[in-house]
Every structure is written in C-alpha cells, then in structure tokens.
Design a protein around this motif. Structure first.
Motif, PDB file in Angstrom:
ATOM      1  N   LYS A 106      -1.847   6.457   8.015  1.00 28.58           N
ATOM      2  CA  LYS A 106      -2.353   7.221   6.858  1.00 28.58           C
ATOM      3  C   LYS A 106      -1.219   8.008   6.206  1.00 28.58           C
ATOM      4  O   LYS A 106      -1.082   8.015   4.981  1.00 28.58           O
ATOM      5  CB  LYS A 106      -3.481   8.149   7.315  1.00 28.58           C
ATOM      6  CG  LYS A 106      -3.962   9.113   6.261  1.00 28.58           C
ATOM      7  CD  LYS A 106      -4.836   8.433   5.233  1.00 28.58           C
ATOM      8  CE  LYS A 106      -5.528   9.452   4.351  1.00 28.58           C
ATOM      9  NZ  LYS A 106      -4.977   9.560   3.032  1.00 28.58           N
ATOM     10  N   ASP A 107      -0.397   8.682   7.016  1.00 23.32           N
ATOM     11  CA  ASP A 107       0.732   9.450   6.474  1.00 23.32           C
ATOM     12  C   ASP A 107       1.707   8.555   5.718  1.00 23.32           C
ATOM     13  O   ASP A 107       2.194   8.914   4.650  1.00 23.32           O
ATOM     14  CB  ASP A 107       1.478  10.188   7.582  1.00 23.32           C
ATOM     15  CG  ASP A 107       0.699  11.359   8.152  1.00 23.32           C
ATOM     16  OD1 ASP A 107      -0.265  11.812   7.502  1.00 23.32           O
ATOM     17  OD2 ASP A 107       1.055  11.811   9.262  1.00 23.32           O
ATOM     18  N   HIS A 113       9.600   6.237  11.831  1.00 21.80           N
ATOM     19  CA  HIS A 113       8.793   6.611  10.662  1.00 21.80           C
ATOM     20  C   HIS A 113       8.569   8.115  10.592  1.00 21.80           C
ATOM     21  O   HIS A 113       8.629   8.703   9.510  1.00 21.80           O
ATOM     22  CB  HIS A 113       7.444   5.894  10.683  1.00 21.80           C
ATOM     23  CG  HIS A 113       7.535   4.429  10.431  1.00 21.80           C
ATOM     24  ND1 HIS A 113       8.096   3.893   9.287  1.00 21.80           N
ATOM     25  CD2 HIS A 113       7.136   3.377  11.184  1.00 21.80           C
ATOM     26  CE1 HIS A 113       8.031   2.579   9.345  1.00 21.80           C
ATOM     27  NE2 HIS A 113       7.454   2.235  10.491  1.00 21.80           N
ATOM     28  N   ILE A 114       8.324   8.732  11.725  1.00 19.51           N
ATOM     29  CA  ILE A 114       8.109  10.182  11.752  1.00 19.51           C
ATOM     30  C   ILE A 114       9.351  10.901  11.233  1.00 19.51           C
ATOM     31  O   ILE A 114       9.252  11.836  10.436  1.00 19.51           O
ATOM     32  CB  ILE A 114       7.718  10.646  13.164  1.00 19.51           C
ATOM     33  CG1 ILE A 114       6.305  10.149  13.499  1.00 19.51           C
ATOM     34  CG2 ILE A 114       7.819  12.161  13.299  1.00 19.51           C
ATOM     35  CD1 ILE A 114       5.922  10.266  14.961  1.00 19.51           C
ATOM     36  N   LEU A 163       0.862  -1.176   0.000  1.00 18.30           N
ATOM     37  CA  LEU A 163       0.000   0.000   0.000  1.00 18.30           C
ATOM     38  C   LEU A 163       0.900   1.229   0.000  1.00 18.30           C
ATOM     39  O   LEU A 163       1.694   1.423   0.919  1.00 18.30           O
ATOM     40  CB  LEU A 163      -0.899   0.000   1.243  1.00 18.30           C
ATOM     41  CG  LEU A 163      -1.819   1.184   1.460  1.00 18.30           C
ATOM     42  CD1 LEU A 163      -2.840   1.276   0.330  1.00 18.30           C
ATOM     43  CD2 LEU A 163      -2.514   1.060   2.796  1.00 18.30           C
ATOM     44  N   GLY A 164       0.833   2.044  -1.044  1.00 17.95           N
ATOM     45  CA  GLY A 164       1.669   3.230  -1.135  1.00 17.95           C
ATOM     46  C   GLY A 164       2.619   3.147  -2.316  1.00 17.95           C
ATOM     47  O   GLY A 164       2.341   2.485  -3.307  1.00 17.95           O
ATOM     48  N   GLY A 208      11.589   8.865   3.006  1.00 17.43           N
ATOM     49  CA  GLY A 208      11.258   7.512   2.585  1.00 17.43           C
ATOM     50  C   GLY A 208      11.173   6.554   3.751  1.00 17.43           C
ATOM     51  O   GLY A 208      12.127   6.413   4.517  1.00 17.43           O
ATOM     52  N   THR A 209      10.024   5.928   3.899  1.00 17.85           N
ATOM     53  CA  THR A 209       9.833   4.996   4.999  1.00 17.85           C
ATOM     54  C   THR A 209       8.949   3.831   4.567  1.00 17.85           C
ATOM     55  O   THR A 209       8.059   3.997   3.742  1.00 17.85           O
ATOM     56  CB  THR A 209       9.256   5.725   6.236  1.00 17.85           C
ATOM     57  OG1 THR A 209       9.358   4.882   7.367  1.00 17.85           O
ATOM     58  CG2 THR A 209       7.843   6.195   6.048  1.00 17.85           C
ATOM     59  N   VAL A 210       9.242   2.660   5.132  1.00 15.94           N
ATOM     60  CA  VAL A 210       8.485   1.444   4.857  1.00 15.94           C
ATOM     61  C   VAL A 210       8.023   0.865   6.188  1.00 15.94           C
ATOM     62  O   VAL A 210       8.847   0.558   7.057  1.00 15.94           O
ATOM     63  CB  VAL A 210       9.349   0.388   4.118  1.00 15.94           C
ATOM     64  CG1 VAL A 210       8.574  -0.908   3.942  1.00 15.94           C
ATOM     65  CG2 VAL A 210       9.821   0.920   2.785  1.00 15.94           C
TER      66      VAL A 210
END
Length: 99
Positions: A89-90, A60-61, A6-7, A67-69
């Motif tokens: 959501k972010d 993640h923040i 997702l994303g 870029g984050t997974v």
C-alpha cells in the motif's frame, strides 16, 4: 505482453539501481539494504526490487521517500507474501508497482 503500472509511473524514467538479496536475510543484511537504499534514493536513484521477504522489503522501506519500484511477477493484484500488504500500500501511494 502488457505492463501493468500502479502508482507514480514517472519513477520509471529516473535512473535506477536494483537491490536484491536473500529472502532469509540476517537483521544486519536487512539494515544494510535499508541504509543503502536510503542513501541511493537521497542521491536521486530509484530503487528497484521485488516485494518478497528479506532484503527486498528492506530496500523499499529505505527508498520509500526518495523513490521505489516494486516488480511483481504474478500481477499487481497478487501481492506475495501477504505480510507485506502494508508496504505494498505504501509503495502504491508513494512509489510504483509494476508487473
């Protein structure tokens, strides 16, 4: 086995660094994780972590703009803990969630 994405799946082909740690992390630990993630993401690395409490959301923040997974064990429709729904959501908008 099925990989659910997702994303932005393009993040999965970039060099990555995993950041993991305690779910009951101190404020200093969370701040350090955010700082490390921000610096690594700005250097071109994608940050990989779960979305559990503690160090994980802090990483993640910090990496959200670079870029984050997020890796979920229970499926992309089973976000836990629910307190991280805004972050979920972010990440789905700016990064990628896989399970």
């Amino acid at each position: 086995p099925i990989l659910n994405v997702l994303g932005n799946a393009e993040f999965l082909s970039r060099p990555s660094v995993a950041i993991v740690g305690a779910r009951n992390a101190s404020a200093n630990g969370r701040t350090l994780a955010t700082t490390f993630a921000m610096e690594l993401a700005s250097a071109g690395f994608v940050i990989v972590s779960s979305i559990a409490r503690g160090i994980h959301p802090a990483a993640h923040i910090g990496a959200l703009e670079g870029g984050t997974v997020a890796v979920l064990a229970g499926g992309n429709d089973n976000n836990y803990p629910r307190e991280n729904n805004p972050l979920y959501k972010d990440i789905s908008d700016k990064g990628v969630i896989i399970s």
